[in-house]
Design an enzyme around this catalytic site. Structure first.
Site, mmCIF file in Angstrom:
data_model
loop_
_atom_site.group_PDB
_atom_site.id
_atom_site.type_symbol
_atom_site.label_atom_id
_atom_site.label_comp_id
_atom_site.label_asym_id
_atom_site.label_seq_id
_atom_site.Cartn_x
_atom_site.Cartn_y
_atom_site.Cartn_z
ATOM 1 N N TRP A 326 0.780 -1.351 -0.016
ATOM 2 C CA TRP A 326 -0.183 0.223 -0.140
ATOM 3 C C TRP A 326 0.870 1.274 0.212
ATOM 4 O O TRP A 326 0.668 2.206 -0.493
ATOM 5 C CB TRP A 326 -0.825 0.087 1.193
ATOM 6 C CG TRP A 326 -1.917 1.245 1.318
ATOM 7 C CD1 TRP A 326 -2.919 1.408 0.704
ATOM 8 C CD2 TRP A 326 -1.333 2.328 2.262
ATOM 9 N NE1 TRP A 326 -3.367 2.903 1.204
ATOM 10 C CE2 TRP A 326 -2.600 3.431 1.973
ATOM 11 C CE3 TRP A 326 -0.230 2.831 3.006
ATOM 12 C CZ2 TRP A 326 -2.504 4.748 2.513
ATOM 13 C CZ3 TRP A 326 -0.149 3.984 3.547
ATOM 14 C CH2 TRP A 326 -1.318 4.830 3.641
ATOM 15 N N HIS A 327 1.821 1.091 0.663
ATOM 16 C CA HIS A 327 2.929 2.539 0.834
ATOM 17 C C HIS A 327 3.314 2.673 -0.496
ATOM 18 O O HIS A 327 3.956 3.845 -0.790
ATOM 19 C CB HIS A 327 3.926 2.274 2.006
ATOM 20 C CG HIS A 327 3.179 2.287 3.300
ATOM 21 N ND1 HIS A 327 2.734 1.533 4.005
ATOM 22 C CD2 HIS A 327 3.430 3.507 4.157
ATOM 23 C CE1 HIS A 327 2.518 2.031 5.066
ATOM 24 N NE2 HIS A 327 2.871 3.263 5.193
ATOM 25 N N GLY A 328 3.794 1.733 -1.185
ATOM 26 C CA GLY A 328 4.446 2.109 -2.609
ATOM 27 C C GLY A 328 4.829 0.891 -3.366
ATOM 28 O O GLY A 328 4.734 -0.332 -2.933
ATOM 29 N N PHE A 477 2.573 9.037 -1.719
ATOM 30 C CA PHE A 477 1.587 7.704 -1.539
ATOM 31 C C PHE A 477 0.049 8.085 -1.815
ATOM 32 O O PHE A 477 -0.691 7.248 -1.595
ATOM 33 C CB PHE A 477 1.645 7.421 -0.003
ATOM 34 C CG PHE A 477 3.005 7.053 0.328
ATOM 35 C CD1 PHE A 477 3.921 6.210 -0.497
ATOM 36 C CD2 PHE A 477 3.740 7.473 1.520
ATOM 37 C CE1 PHE A 477 5.176 6.036 -0.179
ATOM 38 C CE2 PHE A 477 4.944 7.252 1.879
ATOM 39 C CZ PHE A 477 5.717 6.450 0.992
#
Length: 477
Positions: A326-328, A477
């Site tokens: 989800w972060h990257g 993000f």
């Protein structure tokens, strides 16, 4: 546009607040909505239409879902809404990553031509508002809260500018009633406390995170093979404190702005570096993301009700693997999520008991070092480079350095950052922090905080105008 920019501090925010305070109550939501559209469009004018279109589709899908009792139809609407939002997130955020990895396989194994692909630009804050759109449909589906009657109210929930590009991630039922009526909390007391909270967050971001972040940028931008261990550790520690004060400062500003408008946003940080385990760390770091993952991923997977320990541990690890992704969109983020998931699993197996026996100091120190090492994977784009950097940290080789530009200001702010990061380690520090953030204010406390806030804003504004280094880590993000 970000909160720590001149355009926001001296133009957007004063004009908005002045208009908000004088405008009639029935137009306040409309003003916030217009301001939020302008706020987002300032940095990403093309992508504002993506948000407006998806909110329009979501609102009607959820309304249709809520108007029927047919289980199959409700599930169909739920699936369609979640698929649309996750589909957009996957398309914009992960398409480039997927194509890059496919091309590596094609050229490296099959010696074929690469797939041509137009690089996609990531819409600002898409990870945050996608999760909030999902909470809307899921909360309504579960019967946690009724859907909003007015489309513009729903759009306001999604696009509310204080939380739009970096959270906190606010679940629908936490904010729904405040959108339609927050008159109880639109008081002078709350506005002042919101102002103090915003000023403290701005100070965290500009006066601490930016200063130590400059050195972290220099070190992580160097040739890792030539770093000595001292420089590598200084870079890791600088980034460890930079990301905390950058993100928690931004969350403080968001919470403060919300409070000024009568909103009550959930807390997002609670002194994570004083944690005695990684399990506790994730109860204190990015709290709203952890709550989202727990309620909308971990519990649907079975949560703690799973009797099979292997499956329980796998689900826990899978949730944090998803958190990393989800972060990257890179293998470094995937590994970072797996890294934290690994420690969460072994803590449940045996490590929590061991850390508890070590006592408060050593368990806190070990947890902090685990988190600091993990941030290297978060910072470095390529997984292989991250391992090279870590190799320099643990080589304990001290000849040659990239700290020639480090001065007394950096070391002073690094000490200040450590002091405030561990401020609540002792009961007295926690008591002072509660008095600043949560307890009822006396006239004397108002005076102290008002003066402190004015000083922080003045110093922050001076720092912003005198330096062109003003990054925002979670902006991507």
């Amino acid at each position: 546009m970000v909160f720590s920019s001149i355009i926001f501090l001296f133009y957007f925010l004063p004009i908005f607040l002045l208009a908000y305070l004088v405008i009639d109550k029935k137009y306040k939501n409309a003003l916030i909505l217009v301001a939020s559209i302008i706020f987002y469009s300032w940095g990403a004018p093309k992508f504002i239409f993506v948000i407006l279109l998806t909110t329009f589709v979501d609102f009607h899908l959820v309304r249709w879902m809520s108007n029927t009792e047919t289980r199959l139809y409700r599930r169909l609407m739920l699936t369609l809404s979640v698929s649309i939002n996750l589909g957009l997130l996957i398309y914009f955020k992960y398409s480039n990553f997927f194509i890059e990895n496919v091309n590596v396989i094609l050229t490296g194994i099959f010696h074929s031509k690469e797939i041509t692909w137009t690089k996609l630009v990531l819409p600002l804050g898409i990870s945050f508002y996608t999760f909030e759109t999902i909470t809307y449909v899921v909360d309504v589906y579960r019967g946690v809260h009724k859907p909003l009657k007015n489309f513009w109210d729903y759009q306001l929930y999604i696009i509310l500018f204080p939380k739009l590009i970096a959270g906190p991630i606010i679940r629908y039922h936490e904010l729904a009633d405040q959108i339609t009526d927050r008159s109880e909390y639109e008081t002078s007391e709350n506005r002042l406390m919101g102002f103090y909270r915003f000023a403290i967050g701005l100070g965290k971001k500009v006066l601490i995170a930016n200063v130590i972040g400059q050195q972290a940028t220099i070190i992580f931008g160097s040739d890792y093979n030539n770093l000595n261990s001292y420089a590598a550790w200084m870079g890791a520690l600088a980034y460890t404190f930079q990301i905390y004060f950058d993100f928690s400062g931004y969350s403080d500003m968001a919470i403060g702005l919300g409070k000024i408008m009568g909103f009550r946003f959930p807390e997002n940080f609670n002194n994570p570096y004083i944690s005695r385990s990684i399990t506790e760390f994730w109860r204190r770091w990015h709290i709203t993301l952890g709550n989202w993952m727990k309620n909308y991923l971990y519990i649907p997977l079975g949560g703690n009700r799973v009797n099979n320990k292997v499956r329980l541990y796998f689900n826990l690890w899978l949730v944090f693997l998803a958190s990393g992704l989800w972060h990257g969109a890179s293998w470094s983020f995937v590994f970072w999520g797996a890294y934290h998931g690994f420690f969460l699993v072994i803590e449940r197996m045996f490590l929590l008991k061991l850390l508890d026996r070590m006592g408060k100091f050593f368990s806190t120190l070990i947890t902090f070092l685990i988190a600091a090492i993990g941030w290297v994977f978060f910072k470095v784009d390529k997984l292989g480079d991250a391992f090279v950097y870590l190799g320099q940290m643990f080589k304990f080789h001290f000849t040659g350095t990239y700290l020639e530009k480090a001065d007394s200001k950096f070391y002073t702010l690094l000490i200040v950052a450590a002091f405030f990061a561990f401020f609540a380690y002792f009961k007295r520090g926690q008591k002072i922090q509660d008095a600043v953030y949560f307890n009822e204010y006396t006239n004397a406390r108002h005076t102290i905080l008002a003066i402190t806030s004015i000083v922080l804003i003045t110093l922050s504004a001076a720092a912003i105008t005198s330096s062109d280094f003003n990054p925002f880590i979670y902006f991507r993000f």
